[in-house]
Design a protein around this motif. Structure first.
Motif, PDB file in Angstrom:
ATOM      1  N   ASP A 139       0.837  -1.216   0.000  1.00  0.00           N
ATOM      2  CA  ASP A 139       0.000   0.000   0.000  1.00  0.00           C
ATOM      3  C   ASP A 139       0.863   1.253   0.000  1.00  0.00           C
ATOM      4  OD1 ASP A 139      -2.294  -1.437   0.025  1.00  0.00           O
ATOM      5  OD2 ASP A 139      -2.795  -1.075   2.131  1.00  0.00           O
ATOM      6  N   ALA A 140       1.944   1.202   0.769  1.00  0.00           N
ATOM      7  CA  ALA A 140       2.820   2.375   0.866  1.00  0.00           C
ATOM      8  C   ALA A 140       3.452   2.682  -0.488  1.00  0.00           C
ATOM      9  CB  ALA A 140       3.901   2.131   1.916  1.00  0.00           C
ATOM     10  N   VAL A 141       3.902   1.641  -1.192  1.00  0.00           N
ATOM     11  CA  VAL A 141       4.486   1.846  -2.520  1.00  0.00           C
ATOM     12  C   VAL A 141       3.437   2.451  -3.455  1.00  0.00           C
ATOM     13  CG1 VAL A 141       5.338   0.671  -4.589  1.00  0.00           C
ATOM     14  CG2 VAL A 141       6.279   0.097  -2.369  1.00  0.00           C
ATOM     15  N   ALA A 142       2.223   1.892  -3.404  1.00  0.00           N
ATOM     16  CA  ALA A 142       1.157   2.378  -4.295  1.00  0.00           C
ATOM     17  C   ALA A 142       0.851   3.841  -4.000  1.00  0.00           C
ATOM     18  CB  ALA A 142      -0.091   1.519  -4.117  1.00  0.00           C
ATOM     19  N   LEU A 177       6.665  -5.754  -4.702  1.00  0.00           N
ATOM     20  CA  LEU A 177       6.578  -4.291  -4.772  1.00  0.00           C
ATOM     21  C   LEU A 177       6.752  -3.754  -6.189  1.00  0.00           C
ATOM     22  CD1 LEU A 177       8.665  -3.411  -1.578  1.00  0.00           C
ATOM     23  CD2 LEU A 177       6.186  -3.671  -1.766  1.00  0.00           C
ATOM     24  N   GLY A 178       7.247  -4.610  -7.076  1.00  0.00           N
ATOM     25  CA  GLY A 178       7.435  -4.195  -8.460  1.00  0.00           C
ATOM     26  C   GLY A 178       8.521  -3.146  -8.611  1.00  0.00           C
ATOM     27  N   ARG A 179       9.501  -3.182  -7.728  1.00  0.00           N
ATOM     28  CA  ARG A 179      10.588  -2.199  -7.793  1.00  0.00           C
ATOM     29  C   ARG A 179      11.896  -2.827  -7.321  1.00  0.00           C
ATOM     30  NH1 ARG A 179       8.274   2.957  -7.628  1.00  0.00           N
ATOM     31  NH2 ARG A 179      10.386   3.695  -7.479  1.00  0.00           N
ATOM     32  N   THR A 180      12.982  -2.164  -7.642  1.00  0.00           N
ATOM     33  CA  THR A 180      14.274  -2.596  -7.135  1.00  0.00           C
ATOM     34  C   THR A 180      14.308  -2.354  -5.626  1.00  0.00           C
ATOM     35  OG1 THR A 180      15.284  -1.943  -9.197  1.00  0.00           O
ATOM     36  CG2 THR A 180      16.763  -2.175  -7.311  1.00  0.00           C
ATOM     37  N   VAL A 181      14.859  -3.294  -4.893  1.00  0.00           N
ATOM     38  CA  VAL A 181      14.957  -3.143  -3.433  1.00  0.00           C
ATOM     39  C   VAL A 181      16.427  -3.295  -3.036  1.00  0.00           C
ATOM     40  CG1 VAL A 181      14.237  -4.095  -1.206  1.00  0.00           C
ATOM     41  CG2 VAL A 181      12.607  -4.053  -3.111  1.00  0.00           C
TER      42      VAL A 181
END
Ligand code: GDP
Length: 205
Positions: A139-142, A177-181
């Protein structure tokens, strides 16, 4: 990264305004207990943030200022209240409290040139390396993506995982998350050089 000075500037509640500053602000966001304070202290090379407090008790926005090595400029770290321990009517707001939402979405009547607010240059979202795919983190990423705020995601406490588990957890985080971590350990210093690079780029320094 060499730090000339590091200091706690102020705590801000719902009723008060942020100090005006002419240095880039980076917002630190994450669940309570994710390791935000420990990371801020590791970046500062000294204890400026109170780590290990009872989860969910800090309902203030804490501001820290880092003066980097000569000619590298300065940076404000904005430590937002940890989410994930939402109380009362907060659940409907992705667990973010009013203070956090107000910080990112200021009063539309508030213009940037009015004193009291400078927009953040970007956000650092911290997730716990051991817990990929938590709904609150997704949710935070969105939510931060919707704000179109440049964002760096880092997985904390990687020292708690063995190398193979670390790789698997990182993949799971990135998938969720669909992102680089970026994997980091504030305790041991793992990943902090790469994290600094990302942080400085976010701040435009
Ligand atoms: P905050 O609520 O996000 O500010 O979290 P804290 O910085 O207070 O950290 C919460 C707990 O996690 C504390 O007990 C820390 O010692 C621990 N912690 C934070 N960072 C690390 C880390 O990199 N490795 C390990 N093993 N523990 C950590």
């Amino acid at each position: 990264m060499k730090i000339q000075t590091a200091e706690f500037v102020t705590s801000v509640g719902l009723g008060s305004r942020l100090p005006v500053a002419h240095v880039p602000q980076i917002a630190f966001v994450g669940r309570s207990n994710v390791g935000k304070s420990t990371l801020i202290n590791a970046l500062a090379h000294r204890k400026i943030a109170r780590a290990g407090g009872a989860p969910g008790t800090t309902r203030l926005l804490n501001v820290y200022r880092l003066q980097l090595a000569k000619h590298r400029g300065a940076l404000l770290l904005i430590d937002l209240p940890g989410y994930g321990y939402a109380r009362g009517g907060e659940a409907a707001n992705h667990g973010f409290d009013r203070l956090t939402r107000r910080y990112f979405q200021p009063d539309p009547h508030e213009t940037p040139d009015r004193p009291g607010r400078t927009a953040p240059a970007g956000a650092i979202l911290l997730v716990d390396a051991r817990h990929p795919g938590l709904a609150t983190d997704c949710d935070a990423v969105a939510w931060l993506s919707e704000l179109r705020l440049p964002m760096v995601v880092a997985a904390t406490k990687v020292d708690r995982l063995k190398a193979s588990a670390r790789r698997a957890a990182l993949k799971a985080h990135e998938l969720a998350l669909g992102r680089t971590v970026l994997p980091i350990s504030a305790k041991l210093g793992d990943g902090l050089p790469a994290f600094w690079t990302a942080l400085l780029e976010l701040a435009g320094l």
